[in-house]
Design an enzyme around this catalytic site. Sequence first.
Site, PDB file in Angstrom:
ATOM      1  N   LEU A  73       0.745  -1.105  -0.214  1.00 60.21           N
ATOM      2  CA  LEU A  73      -0.111   0.019   0.060  1.00 60.21           C
ATOM      3  C   LEU A  73       0.924   1.152   0.016  1.00 60.21           C
ATOM      4  O   LEU A  73       0.413   2.289   0.398  1.00 60.21           O
ATOM      5  CB  LEU A  73      -0.927   0.053   1.334  1.00 60.21           C
ATOM      6  CG  LEU A  73      -2.037  -1.101   1.038  1.00 60.21           C
ATOM      7  CD1 LEU A  73      -3.115  -1.156   2.414  1.00 60.21           C
ATOM      8  CD2 LEU A  73      -2.845  -1.141  -0.207  1.00 60.21           C
ATOM      9  N   TYR A 114      13.713   3.221 -15.497  1.00 57.80           N
ATOM     10  CA  TYR A 114      12.494   2.608 -15.437  1.00 57.80           C
ATOM     11  C   TYR A 114      12.502   1.332 -16.420  1.00 57.80           C
ATOM     12  O   TYR A 114      12.307   0.349 -16.204  1.00 57.80           O
ATOM     13  CB  TYR A 114      11.171   3.318 -15.444  1.00 57.80           C
ATOM     14  CG  TYR A 114       9.990   2.819 -15.761  1.00 57.80           C
ATOM     15  CD1 TYR A 114       9.703   1.965 -14.840  1.00 57.80           C
ATOM     16  CD2 TYR A 114       9.243   2.799 -16.992  1.00 57.80           C
ATOM     17  CE1 TYR A 114       8.381   1.053 -14.939  1.00 57.80           C
ATOM     18  CE2 TYR A 114       8.089   2.270 -16.892  1.00 57.80           C
ATOM     19  CZ  TYR A 114       7.543   1.209 -16.064  1.00 57.80           C
ATOM     20  OH  TYR A 114       6.323   0.638 -16.125  1.00 57.80           O
ATOM     21  N   ASN A 139       0.528   3.227 -22.916  1.00 57.56           N
ATOM     22  CA  ASN A 139       0.062   4.147 -21.707  1.00 57.56           C
ATOM     23  C   ASN A 139      -1.427   4.135 -21.337  1.00 57.56           C
ATOM     24  O   ASN A 139      -2.276   4.089 -22.104  1.00 57.56           O
ATOM     25  CB  ASN A 139      -0.044   5.813 -22.200  1.00 57.56           C
ATOM     26  CG  ASN A 139       1.662   6.086 -22.261  1.00 57.56           C
ATOM     27  OD1 ASN A 139       2.414   5.507 -22.994  1.00 57.56           O
ATOM     28  ND2 ASN A 139       1.731   7.428 -21.623  1.00 57.56           N
ATOM     29  N   ARG A 186       2.322   9.287 -27.803  1.00 59.42           N
ATOM     30  CA  ARG A 186       1.903   8.114 -26.932  1.00 59.42           C
ATOM     31  C   ARG A 186       0.715   7.278 -27.491  1.00 59.42           C
ATOM     32  O   ARG A 186      -0.225   8.299 -27.956  1.00 59.42           O
ATOM     33  CB  ARG A 186       1.698   8.355 -25.457  1.00 59.42           C
ATOM     34  CG  ARG A 186       3.152   9.033 -24.588  1.00 59.42           C
ATOM     35  CD  ARG A 186       4.129   7.942 -24.619  1.00 59.42           C
ATOM     36  NE  ARG A 186       5.330   8.409 -23.842  1.00 59.42           N
ATOM     37  CZ  ARG A 186       6.156   9.136 -24.754  1.00 59.42           C
ATOM     38  NH1 ARG A 186       6.295   9.263 -25.960  1.00 59.42           N
ATOM     39  NH2 ARG A 186       7.413   9.539 -24.031  1.00 59.42           N
ATOM     40  N   GLY A 210      14.737  11.252 -20.257  1.00 60.70           N
ATOM     41  CA  GLY A 210      14.491  10.039 -20.560  1.00 60.70           C
ATOM     42  C   GLY A 210      13.297   9.934 -21.445  1.00 60.70           C
ATOM     43  O   GLY A 210      12.930   8.609 -21.810  1.00 60.70           O
TER      44      GLY A 210
END
Length: 329
Positions: free
Chosen positions: A33, A141, A170, A219, A284
């Site tokens: 959580l 990532y 996405n 995207r 990035g």
Amino acid sequence: MKVLVTGGAGYIGSVVCAQLIAAGHDVVVYDDLSKGHKRAVSPKAELILGNLEDRAGLRDIFQKYKFDAVMHFAASIEAGESMKSPGRYFRNNTAAAIALLEQLSEHGVSRFVFSSTAALYGNPERSPIVETDALQPTNVYGESKLLVERMLPWFHRIHGLSYASLRYFNAAGATAELGEMHSPETHLIPILLQVAAGRRESLTVFGTDYETPDGTCVRDYVHVSDLASAHLLALNALATEGQPKQLIYNLGNGRGFSVRQVIEIARKVTACTIASVDAARRPGDPAILVASSEKIRRDLGWNPQYSELDVMVSSAWNWFQHHPQGYED
Ligand code: UDP
């Protein structure tokens, strides 16, 4: 099947859990959580609070339940943040996946569905991207997830693991009950909705000098319910008889939208003026990420139901208006 879902209290994981339960599976959610929400977890799922770094705790859970499959969503997901805190990404995404995969091998669990990402491709060679294109992440990532993808074939070869690696483009949109709520929020569509609702002054557009038609990043947005349905198809494919499987699929709609186009759609859907301010690039960020998802459509019959971006944004806006304080937990 009895399915362990790590990160099942998060945005995509919670929607997958709801679909698993609706399909009659038994779901155990493992989540600390730190980002997820207790109220996003269906009362029909068992929620175990825990972190993947807790090896003893994980082992206890694998000993107690005989899982048929594991779906692994728990991860850090912000490309921008990963360029400031690489260690956190390699620990939360790469090292945590190793700890989890070791438990699968130790306890003979042979099915694994992995949340991968379009960030693996970096600046792609062509568009739309197919699964065999070069993997060259431009941010930590993506690299932290690519390292896991590189481990999976070894677990397959050595332990007979059947896996599906699903490369999300996405994620967007909401169901009536489950939506996107991060704190702090960094994603484009939720931020636009916050501006529309008067919670923020403006959206900062990260970069207007990309080699794209309007200079902003492009995207491919995919509805969270469609992402979730792909997971159930992948799980079923892993469960069919035969040799252990290695499945890798892109999940997107094959259409790109620039940041400016998404802003326009959010303005129309919300009927609000949404202020935006142009700013420098976010480190990035690749210029264009658009998926070819022909492979999963062909192999597993994936058929997205909500492929229009205005429908995705409307569903997110609807959820946002019904949950002005998020999940309040
Ligand atoms: N973006 C932006 N302003 C924001 C958040 C995102 O301009 O406040 C841009 C971001 O640079 C990217 C696109 O919107 O080109 C989608 O970003 P998001 O963080 O939602 O998802 P990502 O593509 O990083 O997974």
